[in-house]
Design a protein around this motif. Structure first.
Motif, PDB file in Angstrom:
ATOM      1  N   ARG A   1       0.825  -1.197   0.000  1.00  0.00           N
ATOM      2  CA  ARG A   1       0.000   0.000   0.000  1.00  0.00           C
ATOM      3  C   ARG A   1       0.866   1.255   0.000  1.00  0.00           C
ATOM      4  O   ARG A   1       0.628   2.210  -0.731  1.00  0.00           O
ATOM      5  CB  ARG A   1      -0.919  -0.008   1.219  1.00  0.00           C
ATOM      6  CG  ARG A   1      -1.920   1.144   1.253  1.00  0.00           C
ATOM      7  CD  ARG A   1      -2.778   1.083   2.509  1.00  0.00           C
ATOM      8  NE  ARG A   1      -1.970   1.291   3.699  1.00  0.00           N
ATOM      9  CZ  ARG A   1      -1.958   0.472   4.749  1.00  0.00           C
ATOM     10  NH1 ARG A   1      -2.673  -0.631   4.747  1.00  0.00           N
ATOM     11  NH2 ARG A   1      -1.208   0.748   5.804  1.00  0.00           N
ATOM     12  N   ALA A   2       1.918   1.264   0.848  1.00  0.00           N
ATOM     13  CA  ALA A   2       2.752   2.451   0.983  1.00  0.00           C
ATOM     14  C   ALA A   2       3.554   2.741  -0.282  1.00  0.00           C
ATOM     15  O   ALA A   2       3.833   3.892  -0.605  1.00  0.00           O
ATOM     16  CB  ALA A   2       3.699   2.280   2.172  1.00  0.00           C
ATOM     17  N   ALA A   3       3.932   1.681  -1.018  1.00  0.00           N
ATOM     18  CA  ALA A   3       4.749   1.878  -2.210  1.00  0.00           C
ATOM     19  C   ALA A   3       4.032   2.685  -3.282  1.00  0.00           C
ATOM     20  O   ALA A   3       4.669   3.269  -4.169  1.00  0.00           O
ATOM     21  CB  ALA A   3       5.170   0.519  -2.761  1.00  0.00           C
ATOM     22  N   ASP A   4       2.713   2.730  -3.228  1.00  0.00           N
ATOM     23  CA  ASP A   4       1.935   3.468  -4.219  1.00  0.00           C
ATOM     24  C   ASP A   4       1.729   4.933  -3.836  1.00  0.00           C
ATOM     25  O   ASP A   4       1.122   5.686  -4.592  1.00  0.00           O
ATOM     26  CB  ASP A   4       0.571   2.805  -4.400  1.00  0.00           C
ATOM     27  CG  ASP A   4       0.675   1.407  -5.001  1.00  0.00           C
ATOM     28  OD1 ASP A   4       1.641   1.167  -5.756  1.00  0.00           O
ATOM     29  OD2 ASP A   4      -0.180   0.561  -4.693  1.00  0.00           O
ATOM     30  N   LEU A   5       2.215   5.336  -2.654  1.00  0.00           N
ATOM     31  CA  LEU A   5       1.987   6.700  -2.187  1.00  0.00           C
ATOM     32  C   LEU A   5       2.967   7.671  -2.833  1.00  0.00           C
ATOM     33  O   LEU A   5       4.065   7.285  -3.245  1.00  0.00           O
ATOM     34  CB  LEU A   5       2.141   6.765  -0.662  1.00  0.00           C
ATOM     35  CG  LEU A   5       1.130   5.971   0.159  1.00  0.00           C
ATOM     36  CD1 LEU A   5       1.488   6.035   1.634  1.00  0.00           C
ATOM     37  CD2 LEU A   5      -0.283   6.492  -0.070  1.00  0.00           C
ATOM     38  N   PRO A   6       2.589   8.950  -2.919  1.00  0.00           N
ATOM     39  CA  PRO A   6       3.537   9.947  -3.433  1.00  0.00           C
ATOM     40  C   PRO A   6       4.755  10.044  -2.513  1.00  0.00           C
ATOM     41  O   PRO A   6       4.635   9.967  -1.291  1.00  0.00           O
ATOM     42  CB  PRO A   6       2.722  11.246  -3.422  1.00  0.00           C
ATOM     43  CG  PRO A   6       1.576  10.986  -2.503  1.00  0.00           C
ATOM     44  CD  PRO A   6       1.282   9.539  -2.578  1.00  0.00           C
TER      45      PRO A   6
END
Length: 601
Positions: free
Chosen positions: A47-52
């Motif tokens: 999930r975090a890898a897709d964050l800006p």
């Protein structure tokens, strides 16, 4: 008497077997999951890898208190790029609110002042205070690196420090204890140096009297200013300092304000950014190591990457009602603490979701507090000055009122099951009120009506009337005061040994003889103040090793994750060595963590 605690709670499912820790409930797996919001590491990482991405640094530090800012300053001076992420709209955390006493044995400031400290004395004393609660290598790391940390901070910031002469170690009778104390505090700093950043400094817990420059060590004497020549002289000196600062056009800062401002100035000089209003929501894991922080920035989730490691210095969980109810004995709440309101255990919960072990979750940096309207008052001198005593619901004394504040609250909890002592009551007479400052109310002046309206204060012309007002047996209260008075006149306390320790005499009246802690209550009206188990913050959190690395329950290291300050389990264990046992280790383990990341353990 050795006042060390029991074995450290090393996992979330371990309860302390000591009688004095009875009533602490272990958290079952379901309760823990609910309290911490457990999410699988793989799911969280995806999930975090897709964050800006907001940026990538060598080191990401969570929290801008004493631990976090010291860690960031150290990292920067080790040649590492660094950012500080702060949840609050202000910097400084609980340290900025505090008196900023700092307990670091054998440091250059106290040695220059002639304090007869040595590494051997310090080691013997800390071991006697802490006992087996904390591994010897962690104690040794604190004692070894603390003096170097302090010298480093002075070399890389405008901070200077003063010895708090006479502020005894809390157990000076133990091997290595010093009756004149080891504690230091920050010197005066001009807030103008911060420029516009001064408006973002977390405000103090209590405002300094207008026009005065006051150090922590001054409050002992300010309480006596109406009846003691040195007290009057110290008050005049505080006013003179304030006048001189005003004439120079300065905005004088002392105590926690000076400490936080000085560290922030060090960070600014080192080029370390501090992002306010940026709360941690999770830790980012990549390749099996903690490699960044998931945060909320401008209302949206984002990622800050860390090449070398993340240091959690986000404070305790004193304002998280669910965590306190899970780990600590009742009655407990979030409205008796003076810790920064943003301290809700964010860093502790994030680390625990990754499998970190927890320790000392049942404990806090306790102190008797009066639950005044607005915020509690952490009661130091008032319960120690002669002419007052603490009673339980049965109208009886139950503790040495002048004992270290953490010990008093531990006793409140320990006896509460059989002889309710929460709340307790501080009983004083008008003679006491005529002589001593009470919080910020001058002698003889009436207390605020709001204190009475809230039930925090009561007044009556007889002890029987006071007993009725606070709901304790009148006969018992009279008997207790009569016995206390007869012993006070002789300067003795065979019941609870008030005055036996050098520490007991710090917040007292040296003109009262033969025991500066003890005086009878005889002049009506009589006053009662409600006392609850307050705290400066919780002291349990992520379990760490001597290098400040966060550990799993099996003792293995979570790569890339470090913790310091109240987000970690305290090196003091269940005890409290002296004034500043919170901030001194917090700064030291922040320093240790950054050096370890830089390859200089």
């Amino acid at each position: 008497m050795v006042r060390a605690g029991a074995a450290i709670m090393t996992t979330t499912t371990t309860t302390d077997a000591r009688p004095s820790r009875r009533g602490v409930l272990a958290a079952g797996a379901a309760t823990t999951a609910a309290a911490f919001g457990v999410v699988g590491a793989a799911q969280q990482t995806a999930r975090a890898a897709d964050l800006p991405l907001l940026g990538t640094y060598d080191v990401v530090v969570i929290g801008s208190g004493a631990a976090g800012m010291t860690a960031a300053l150290t990292a920067a001076k080790q040649g590492l790029s660094c950012v500080v992420l702060e949840k609050a709209p202000t910097f400084g955390g609980s340290a900025a609110r505090s008196g900023a006493g700092i307990w670091i044995p054998d440091n250059s400031v106290i040695l220059a002042a002639g304090v007869p400290d040595t590494p051997a004395k310090a080691a013997a004393y800390l071991a006697a205070v802490v006992g087996p609660d904390v591994p010897a290598d962690r104690q040794r790391a604190f004692l070894t690196h603390g003096p170097a940390m302090l010298s480093f901070v002075m070399a890389n910031s405008p901070l200077r420090f003063r010895w708090m002469e006479g502020y005894s170690d809390y157990y000076p009778e133990l091997p290595g204890g010093l009756p004149n104390g080891r504690s230091i505090e920050p010197g005066q700093l001009d807030g103008n140096l911060l420029g516009a950043e001064l408006a973002r400094l977390n405000p103090p817990y209590m405002d300094v009297p207008a026009g005065m420059v006051v150090f922590s060590a001054d409050y002992k004497w300010l309480a006596l200013a109406a009846v003691n020549a040195k007290g009057a002289a110290v008050a005049a000196e505080c006013l003179a300092r304030g006048t001189a600062a005003a004439l120079r056009g300065e905005k004088p800062l002392t105590m926690g304000q000076s400490l936080a401002a000085g560290l922030r100035l060090g960070l600014r000089s080192a080029g370390v950014p501090v992002w306010l209003g940026t709360p941690l929501t999770d830790l980012y894991v990549e390749g099996g190591a903690v490699s960044g922080a998931v945060v909320t920035r401008d209302g949206a989730p984002a990622l800050v990457r860390a090449r070398r490691g993340v240091i959690v210095g986000s404070g305790g969980f004193e304002h998280n009602a669910a965590m306190r109810a899970t780990y600590q004995r009742g009655p407990i709440g979030t409205d008796w603490t003076v810790g920064a309101k943003e301290n809700t255990g964010d860093g502790i919960r994030a680390g625990h979701r990754l499998g970190a072990a927890l320790g000392l979750m049942d404990d806090a940096w306790w102190g008797p507090a009066i639950p005044l309207p607005g915020q509690p008052y952490f009661c130091l001198a008032e319960r120690t000055l002669p002419g007052g005593l603490l009673i339980n619901a049965a109208g009886a004394r139950f503790v040495n009122e002048a004992a270290p504040y953490s010990d008093v609250v531990h006793t409140m909890y320990d006896v509460n099951d059989t002889d309710p002592a929460i709340p307790s009551w501080l009983i004083v007479d008008q003679h006491y009120r005529n002589r001593y400052l009470f919080k910020d109310v001058l002698p003889t002046l009436p207390l605020p009506d709001a204190w009475y309206g809230s039930g925090a204060a009561h007044k009556a012309w007889t002890l029987d009337g006071l007993a009725r007002s606070i709901g304790v047996p009148a006969t018992a209260l009279r008997t207790t005061v009569d016995r206390f008075n007869s012993q006070a006149l002789r300067g003795e306390d065979p019941d609870f040994h008030r005055g036996d320790s050098a520490y007991d005499h710090y917040y007292t009246d040296p003109s009262v003889l033969p025991n500066s802690c003890l005086a009878p209550l005889w002049l009506p009206p009589y006053h009662a103040f409600r006392i609850v188990p307050g705290d400066l913050g919780t002291k349990g959190g992520l379990l760490t090793d001597a290098r400040a690395r966060v550990l799993r329950e099996d003792g293995s290291v979570i790569p890339g994750l470090y913790a310091a300050g109240n987000a970690s389990a305290a090196v003091m264990g269940h005890s409290y060595a002296g004034a500043g046992s919170t901030i001194g280790p917090a700064m030291t383990f922040g320093y240790i963590a950054a050096r370890d990341i830089a390859g200089n353990p």
